[in-house]
Design an enzyme around this catalytic site. Structure first.
Site, PDB file in Angstrom:
ATOM      1  CG  HIS A 225       0.086   6.216  -0.756  1.00 20.16           C
ATOM      2  ND1 HIS A 225      -0.927   6.982  -1.300  1.00 20.16           N
ATOM      3  CD2 HIS A 225      -0.490   5.501   0.247  1.00 20.16           C
ATOM      4  CE1 HIS A 225      -2.061   6.725  -0.644  1.00 20.16           C
ATOM      5  NE2 HIS A 225      -1.823   5.821   0.290  1.00 20.16           N
TER       6      HIS A 225
ATOM      7  CG  HIS B 125      -1.858   1.140   1.312  1.00 23.89           C
ATOM      8  ND1 HIS B 125      -3.168   1.069   0.903  1.00 23.89           N
ATOM      9  CD2 HIS B 125      -1.688   2.408   1.751  1.00 23.89           C
ATOM     10  CE1 HIS B 125      -3.750   2.245   1.082  1.00 23.89           C
ATOM     11  NE2 HIS B 125      -2.875   3.076   1.609  1.00 23.89           N
ATOM     12  CD  GLU B 126       1.450   3.556   3.691  1.00 19.30           C
ATOM     13  OE1 GLU B 126       1.589   4.628   3.064  1.00 19.30           O
ATOM     14  OE2 GLU B 126       0.422   3.284   4.346  1.00 19.30           O
TER      15      GLU B 126
ATOM     16  CD  GLU C  49      -5.924   5.210   0.322  1.00 20.11           C
ATOM     17  OE1 GLU C  49      -4.986   6.029   0.449  1.00 20.11           O
ATOM     18  OE2 GLU C  49      -6.049   4.211   1.043  1.00 20.11           O
TER      19      GLU C  49
HETATM   20 ZN    ZN Z   1      -3.244   5.182   1.738  1.00 21.04          ZN
END
Ligand code: ZN
Length: 503
Positions: free
Chosen positions: A270, A266-267, A296
């Site tokens: 980003h 997830h990170e 997101e």
């Molecule tokens: Zn996030």
């Protein structure tokens, strides 16, 4: 450089670059506080960070910024320069419309509310937090009035996270999602979940090995370690100090594989966005994402569309098993794939599955709007929360700690923020589908542990533009149409329909 030859636009740029430097320095203080700072640093760090935010704020709202923005107002709005001025002006206007006294009140109220919220959640006692929310809510309503809006006060706050988004537009989006997700959840719940389905994710998973595996994966994704690093923290985040330095953080649980695994994907999602921003945008308002929702979408794309797919794990599962031969003994690929893709009613948003997650957001969105319309009062919030949980998700929280008190957002005054999570979910599929349409070989490549073509599409169509376009413009440019819930709903339907053998 001789000052007399400098154009007003260049002077604006210099000023914005200075503001950006002060903010980056402040971000670095934040990063350090969350990762390496000794406990004893907390008091002076709070002062240092408050000072830097004040300096950046003062420079932003200074009349000189407004004068330079006015003087640069006739640039072509479609050019990079025009976009830069538009972004800077939006920020300037949002900052100058709020009276300093109101900003100070909000800062003070939320600073007091945070520890009260933590205590309230710890003791599961709404009455500890309620007086703080009673104070914050009217301040945020005043902020909405000061910022101004066309249709609804909630829009004024939304706009701070998702430029151009409106309550009415969100209602339409959530209506479509509700119509698709509620029946899906109902059908799956009727089929029932095997209690042991997620068991393979629990066991002895050495932290250093978890870290090594995560690093291997995100390196394959294309995360550039020359321009990033990974550290440990309690609440993981990604932070950018410019396209040349974008860092991720991770939390490891030695008894549970899921948080670090999917948290790292997830990170990194980003971070790939920020590392892909046009380097020329460094130290400008264009060095960011189009919106929180678009940001997101990138983290969710790598976490879910890639990281929870069968194709991905058909390549990486043998490696994971080699890494944890003991813990994953007897767990085959299919069993593991089922373990990481459970659809089930849940009380806690951050632990919710891909589909149910949006019902948690829908509930918060509806409650926020009701609070803003004075249809709902703080005192009635826990009961309203539980009623909606029952209606949408089909569960009732045992207490307020696992109900209305579970998120920190309201203590921080972040009304209007939650919907960006669902916007991200919806867009993640719309973007992914478009990438696959342009490059049908992408799924086969994922199965080989190759991501260059996918990342290339994202770079070309999303990342490099940074904050140049507003989200609706970017989505239109990248996919040829506005945000569309249809691809997302059919993705959920196909994936979980197959997993749960639905008709
Ligand atoms: Zn996030």
């Amino acid at each position: 450089m001789a000052k007399e030859h400098e154009t007003l636009y260049e002077r604006l740029n210099d000023r914005l670059a200075t503001i950006s430097d002060v903010r980056s320095a402040n971000s670095l203080l934040f990063w350090d506080r969350q990762t390496h700072m000794p406990k004893g640093g907390i008091a002076s760090r709070a002062e240092q960070m408050a000072t830097l935010s004040r300096l950046a704020h003062e420079m932003l709202v200074d009349g000189e910024t407004g004068r330079l923005l006015d003087a640069s107002g006739d640039l072509d709005p479609c050019s990079e320069e025009g976009a830069l001025v538009r972004r800077a002006r939006r920020e300037y206007e949002r900052a100058t419309k709020l009276p300093a006294e109101l900003v100070a009140q909000i800062t003070r109220a939320t600073a007091l509310a945070e520890p009260a919220w933590a205590r309230a959640r710890g003791e599961s006692d709404w009455s500890v937090f309620a007086p703080h929310l009673e104070e914050i809510l009217p301040l945020k309503k005043r902020a909405a009035e000061a910022l101004g809006y066309e249709d609804h006060p909630y829009d004024a706050l939304l706009d701070g996270y998702e430029p151009g988004a409106k309550k009415a537009w969100l209602e339409a989006m959530f209506g479509e999602l509700k119509a698709g997700i509620l029946p899906l959840l109902r059908e799956v719940t009727e089929k029932g979940n095997d209690e042991n389905r997620t068991a393979p994710l629990y066991g002895a998973f050495d932290e250093a090995k978890q870290e090594r595996f995560g690093v291997e994966v995100v390196t394959r994704f294309g995360y550039d370690w020359e321009r990033g690093r990974q550290d440990r923290t309690v609440h993981p985040f990604c932070i950018s100090f410019g396209p040349g330095d974008v860092r991720i953080t991770t939390r490891f649980d030695p008894g549970w594989l899921a948080p670090a695994l999917f948290g790292t994907f997830h990170e990194a999602g980003h971070a790939l966005y920020q590392q892909g921003v046009n380097p020329a945008y460094a130290r400008t308002p264009l060095d960011g994402g189009a919106s929180m929702g678009v940001h997101e979408s990138q983290s969710r794309l790598w976490e879910n569309l890639v990281g929870r797919s069968r194709a991905f794990w058909s390549y990486f599962y043998p490696r994971l098993r080699d890494t944890f031969p003991e813990a994953l003994r007897g767990v085959d690929l299919e069993t593991f794939y089922h373990a990481i893709n459970v659809l089930a009613p849940s009380k806690i948003r951050v632990e919710a599955d891909e589909a149910t997650y949006n019902l948690h957001i829908l509930l918060r969105f509806e409650l926020e709007v009701a609070l803003f319309e004075d249809e709902l009062f703080v005192a009635d919030l826990p009961a309203a929360w539980n009623a909606k949980m029952k209606e949408y998700v089909g569960v009732t929280p045992k207490n307020d700690a696992e109900g209305v008190l579970q998120d920190i957002h309201w203590a921080d005054g972040l009304f209007g923020y939650f919907p960006t999570y669902t916007i991200g979910n919806v867009l993640s599929v719309q973007f992914f589908d478009e990438a696959v349409k342009a490059h049908p070989e992408i799924p086969a490549q994922i199965q080989q542990g190759e991501f260059a073509v996918l990342l290339g599409w994202l770079r070309e169509n999303i990342h490099r533009h940074g904050s140049r376009y507003d989200p609706d413009q970017l989505v239109q440019k990248a996919t040829g149409r506005p945000l569309d819930t249809a691809p997302y709903l059919s993705y959920l339907r196909n994936k979980f329909g197959e997993l749960y053998e639905l008709d």
